[in-house]
Design an enzyme around this catalytic site. Structure first.
Site, PDB file in Angstrom:
ATOM      1  N   HIS A 184     -14.257   7.557 -38.135  1.00 25.48           N
ATOM      2  CA  HIS A 184     -15.303   8.316 -38.847  1.00 25.48           C
ATOM      3  C   HIS A 184     -15.213   8.165 -40.364  1.00 25.48           C
ATOM      4  O   HIS A 184     -16.106   8.614 -41.082  1.00 25.48           O
ATOM      5  CB  HIS A 184     -15.240   9.799 -38.486  1.00 25.48           C
ATOM      6  N   ASP A 214     -14.644   5.095 -28.271  1.00 23.54           N
ATOM      7  CA  ASP A 214     -14.454   6.535 -28.440  1.00 23.54           C
ATOM      8  C   ASP A 214     -15.759   7.235 -28.044  1.00 23.54           C
ATOM      9  O   ASP A 214     -16.842   6.647 -28.134  1.00 23.54           O
ATOM     10  CB  ASP A 214     -14.117   6.826 -29.907  1.00 23.54           C
ATOM     11  N   HIS A 226     -17.272   9.460 -29.604  1.00 25.08           N
ATOM     12  CA  HIS A 226     -18.118   9.690 -30.784  1.00 25.08           C
ATOM     13  C   HIS A 226     -18.470   8.382 -31.469  1.00 25.08           C
ATOM     14  O   HIS A 226     -17.648   7.466 -31.533  1.00 25.08           O
ATOM     15  CB  HIS A 226     -17.376  10.588 -31.779  1.00 25.08           C
ATOM     16  N   ASP A 233     -11.443  10.216 -25.244  1.00 25.38           N
ATOM     17  CA  ASP A 233     -12.231  11.451 -25.117  1.00 25.38           C
ATOM     18  C   ASP A 233     -13.479  11.262 -24.248  1.00 25.38           C
ATOM     19  O   ASP A 233     -14.325  12.145 -24.171  1.00 25.38           O
ATOM     20  CB  ASP A 233     -12.576  12.049 -26.497  1.00 25.38           C
TER      21      ASP A 233
HETATM   22  C1  SP5 Z   1     -11.817  10.744 -33.765  1.00 25.87           C
HETATM   23  C2  SP5 Z   1     -12.687  11.765 -33.102  1.00 25.87           C
HETATM   24  O1  SP5 Z   1     -12.792  11.772 -31.870  1.00 25.87           O
HETATM   25  N1  SP5 Z   1     -13.276  12.676 -33.895  1.00 25.87           N
HETATM   26  C3  SP5 Z   1     -14.124  13.659 -33.347  1.00 25.87           C
HETATM   27  C4  SP5 Z   1     -14.493  14.716 -34.331  1.00 25.87           C
HETATM   28  C5  SP5 Z   1     -15.342  15.753 -33.689  1.00 25.87           C
HETATM   29  N2  SP5 Z   1     -15.458  16.896 -34.509  1.00 25.87           N
HETATM   30  C6  SP5 Z   1     -16.469  17.844 -34.159  1.00 25.87           C
HETATM   31  C7  SP5 Z   1     -16.158  18.504 -32.866  1.00 25.87           C
HETATM   32  C8  SP5 Z   1     -17.228  19.448 -32.468  1.00 25.87           C
HETATM   33  C9  SP5 Z   1     -17.050  19.723 -31.018  1.00 25.87           C
HETATM   34  N3  SP5 Z   1     -17.862  20.771 -30.558  1.00 25.87           N
HETATM   35  C10 SP5 Z   1     -17.776  20.840 -29.135  1.00 25.87           C
HETATM   36  C11 SP5 Z   1     -18.058  22.173 -28.615  1.00 25.87           C
HETATM   37  C12 SP5 Z   1     -17.533  22.215 -27.224  1.00 25.87           C
HETATM   38  N4  SP5 Z   1     -17.587  23.535 -26.690  1.00 25.87           N
HETATM   39 ZN    ZN Z   2     -14.007  10.873 -30.527  1.00 25.56          ZN
END
Ligand code: SP5
Ligand code: ZN
Length: 341
Positions: A159, A193, A195, A282
């Site tokens: 990111h 990943d 994301h 993930d």
């Molecule tokens: C490297 C990587 O996987 N970074 C991910 C960063 C995500 N950050 C924001 C997470 C927000 C997740 N909200 C989920 C709600 C679930 N109940």
């Molecule tokens: Zn991720």
């Protein structure tokens, strides 16, 4: 087969933020040090042939090849000003900083951070630099002839953009490895990943020397929300060298694998000389913050499919938050990609 090197940094746990802000709530930090410990343990007690290697700290000048001085100095400065155990993240996001009167400014507000989930503490700069050092060492081992290598990076990196940190990432580990390898040939970064890797995409968006391919949760509903759409295909010389495959929540192995097949065909026709995998774990069905439905065995299949590219490959650890199972997911991926099923 030769033992696969797993490059690691034994001090990563010094970076241990305790909280993140998500959807109007303060929550326990998900990107915990234990993630890496679980992976190490599973490899140690497996019969997968490997050796652990401690990363050598790389020169800071290497960071400057992919990040701005402003970003690097900002993280360095906050780290320097932090006491043990104290973490800060901005909660004001000015589009422009006009005054330097506020001496505590960068802890409360700065223009280089994109979210409220990426705190900086006393050891963050050093450990983020070490995470990049892992990636850098991996690229050097590949140039010396290793065919498959695992960089146990923490914090993750995909990111982090040229001038921005966020998403648990400070500096872009895959970016460091790719930038080292392009001196020697065309590179593909395959980001699996959950994301979208906005950082890696941005770093190479105008370049034809790096093909960036990502399969991820649809940014209409998933972090990072503003990039990862399929019409982001690159710009200038880089046009056509950025490929995004957003998938909806709930995706299971069948559909995921169909998409991966399309992605792998595109990668083959690019004819890269090196492959970098941003390995997020993930996409697992039990992940606490993500919504794909891959199971343990899917990772073997995914690894096996990627192995057919038959390229010197660096696998860099990105996300994955169901800590207890991360080792089994990673091990299955490596059984698949190394052909030791
Ligand atoms: C490297 C990587 O996987 N970074 C991910 C960063 C995500 N950050 C924001 C997470 C927000 C997740 N909200 C989920 C709600 C679930 N109940
Ligand atoms: Zn991720």
């Amino acid at each position: 087969m030769k033992r696969m090197k797993i490059v690691k940094n034994s001090n990563h746990a010094l970076h241990r933020p305790n909280a993140e802000f998500d959807n109007m709530q303060v929550k326990p930090y998900q990107e915990v040090p234990e993630r890496i410990g679980y992976i190490e343990k599973v490899f140690q007690s497996s019969d997968f042939s490997h050796e652990f290697i401690e990363a050598k700290k790389m020169d800071e000048s290497v960071l400057h090849k992919i990040h701005t001085k402003a970003l690097i100095e900002q993280i360095k400065q906050i780290s320097k000003e932090s006491n043990e155990g104290e973490y800060s993240m901005p909660y004001v996001f000015p589009s422009k900083i006009v005054s330097d009167k506020q001496t505590n400014r960068i802890k409360r507000c700065n223009a280089h951070c994109m979210d409220m989930g990426t705190p900086v503490g006393k050891h963050t700069f050093d450990q983020a630099l070490m995470s990049c050092s892992i990636a850098y060492d991996c690229s050097n081992f590949i140039l010396e002839g290793d065919k498959l290598i695992y960089g146990l990076c923490r914090p993750p990196g995909h990111h982090a953009e040229t001038n921005t940190y966020g998403g648990y990432c400070y500096f872009n580990n895959a970016g460091i490895a790719a930038n080292r390898l392009i001196e020697h040939g065309k590179v593909c970064v395959l980001d699996i990943d959950y994301h979208h890797g906005n950082g890696t995409q941005e770093l190479f968006y105008d370049k034809d020397s790096v093909l960036y391919v990502s399969i991820h949760g649809d940014p209409l509903t998933e972090y990072p929300y503003y990039t990862g759409f399929s019409d982001e295909t690159g710009t200038g010389k880089g046009l056509g060298y950025n490929l995004n495959f957003p998938l909806p929540q709930g995706v299971t192995e069948g559909k995921y694998i169909n998409t991966l097949n399309v992605a792998l065909d595109k990668i083959s026709s690019y004819k890269p000389e090196f492959l970098i995998i941003s390995l997020g774990l993930d996409t697992y069905k039990n992940d606490p913050i993500c919504k794909f439905n891959l199971d343990l065995d899917s990772y073997k299949t995914v690894g096996d499919m990627i192995s057919r590219l038959n390229l010197p490959t660096i696998v860099l650890q990105e996300g994955g938050y169901y800590s207890e199972d991360l080792g089994y997911l990673a091990l299955n991926f490596f059984k698949g990609i190394s052909g030791c099923i």
